[in-house]
Write an enzyme that holds these catalytic residues in place. Sequence first.
Site, PDB file in Angstrom:
ATOM      1  N   ASP A 114       0.790  -1.294   0.043  1.00  0.00           N
ATOM      2  CA  ASP A 114       0.108  -0.032  -0.062  1.00  0.00           C
ATOM      3  C   ASP A 114       0.675   1.141   0.179  1.00  0.00           C
ATOM      4  OD1 ASP A 114      -2.183  -1.592  -0.090  1.00  0.00           O
ATOM      5  OD2 ASP A 114      -2.241  -1.580   2.184  1.00  0.00           O
ATOM      6  N   LYS A 141       1.692   2.133  -5.104  1.00  0.00           N
ATOM      7  CA  LYS A 141       2.396   1.487  -6.309  1.00  0.00           C
ATOM      8  C   LYS A 141       1.514   1.898  -7.563  1.00  0.00           C
ATOM      9  CE  LYS A 141       2.439  -2.340  -4.167  1.00  0.00           C
ATOM     10  NZ  LYS A 141       2.056  -2.221  -2.987  1.00  0.00           N
ATOM     11  N   GLY A 170      -4.373  -4.416  -3.714  1.00  0.00           N
ATOM     12  CA  GLY A 170      -5.406  -3.379  -4.133  1.00  0.00           C
ATOM     13  C   GLY A 170      -4.501  -2.292  -4.683  1.00  0.00           C
ATOM     14  N   HIS A 171      -4.697  -1.867  -5.926  1.00  0.00           N
ATOM     15  CA  HIS A 171      -3.884  -0.711  -6.273  1.00  0.00           C
ATOM     16  C   HIS A 171      -4.880   0.309  -6.804  1.00  0.00           C
ATOM     17  CE1 HIS A 171      -0.384  -3.868  -7.282  1.00  0.00           C
ATOM     18  NE2 HIS A 171      -0.915  -3.981  -5.939  1.00  0.00           N
ATOM     19  N   GLN A 227       2.100  -6.128  -3.057  1.00  0.00           N
ATOM     20  CA  GLN A 227       2.382  -6.244  -2.062  1.00  0.00           C
ATOM     21  C   GLN A 227       3.904  -5.436  -1.689  1.00  0.00           C
ATOM     22  OE1 GLN A 227       1.299  -9.713  -3.319  1.00  0.00           O
ATOM     23  NE2 GLN A 227      -0.451  -8.635  -2.811  1.00  0.00           N
TER      24      GLN A 227
END
Length: 428
Positions: free
Chosen positions: A13, A16, A40-41, A224
Amino acid sequence: MPVAVVLGMQWGDEGKGKIIDLLSQEADIVARYQGGHNAGHTICFDDKEFVLHLIPSGIFHEGKLCVIGNGVVIDPSALAEEMEDLNQAGIDLKNRLVLSDRANIILPYHSVSDRSREKEGKFQKIGTTGRGIGPSYSDKIARIGIRACDFLDENRLREQFHVNYQEKKKILKHLYDLELPDFDSMFRDLLSFRKMILEYIGDTQSLLQKAIAENKKILCEGAQGTMLDVDHGTYPFVTSSSSTAGGACTGLGIPPTKIDRVVGVIKAYTTRVGEGPFPTELHDGDGQMLRDEGHEFGATTGRPRRCGWFDAVVARHAIGINGIDALVLTKIDVLDKFEIIKVCTGYKHKGNVYEKMPADLDCLQNCEPVYTEYEGWMANTVGVTVYDELPEKARQYIESLGKLLGTQFLMISTGPQRNYTIHNGTLF
Ligand code: GDP
Ligand code: IMO
Ligand code: MG
């Protein structure tokens, strides 16, 4: 310089998604190399916000090819949902998305097993996303996984799925007294996803090697972060894949000799979700203020993120393991209201000061961080795009981090939006 890896340097988080979306403009291909829909991007532009879980963060730039590599574990239902959401948003995925035929598939019994293990109380709780990531990588390593190429032949898929189903049924019953839905209904669901994704499956290794030979620009997207890497992170409180730069080689089939640069994305403070040691974690008003100002809630699970100061031990570990040659500093704006900002330079434990990341969890859990304090700038930096327009004390903070880490900043992010960014060079 045609192949670059962009990855997270902390516990995920780091921002990215925003950065890879921006850098994708320079690339021909954006390729995810590990993880699954635990990621989750977040990408924000034109007053819209998208959260991508499996599909590479280059998808919003027309003409860029997005590859999901062999190192990724794919949940067909999650992928189908994400594809549908993108279609709804007007993104045409045809000829834009290729899934590796060697990627392992997450099946419903993997997420059941993941969630049950976490709930049971008998096992070490990791605080996973419950997406079946660990069990699916376990099957891959145990050599019983089902891969995307197995979707090509329906009869063979049925046979393989049946063997695994029987085994998992027994294990889940025995360990958790759980009944799996009947085989036919699970297989029927699988076939409906099969139809949707079949046309996207391809030989991504050959595709990428051809692209390299043609001098195309490839951006390898990490999910990650370094501290969640199965080998180099805070094991066992990690994810089950290689999120560090080496993962780009194994997870895409790109030879190490072809990777030209590695860029690390790092927040101006630290967060982590789930269990595990976090030396600079704050349990006070400052921690709460970081969470509030930074909107630190999981993009995948919505869980509040644990927050703490910037940790240079973590950053140096990430630079070393990944061979990072440029940094991207994100969320500097979140520190705008802090009178004092701290940076951890070492861990004090049982009379020793550690400047390198210790493997021993006892040290990480019980150490006392050694801090250097900086005066906050107490001024607005949201949306600043020119470095010299940052407050002097913000520049001093950034320059001190650069010196402490011996690495330059390629970009500095001052807000979630694409254009809220200070650029200091190009990726390729
Ligand atoms: P990722 O998993 O590394 O892609 O990061 P996430 O998307 O899970 O979390 C990063 C969050 O911070 C998202 O909500 C982004 O929109 C947001 N974000 C990214 N860069 C910045 C920034 O520079 N400032 C602020 N305030 N938010 C940012
Ligand atoms: P992005 O790509 C932050 C964490 C989980 C848990 C541990 C193991 O958005 O940065 P898993 O479900 O992978 O078995 O959970 O890893 N985790 C993440 N934390 N960002 C992520 O991805 C994460 N993906 C997994 O919270 O602690
Ligand atoms: Mg995230």
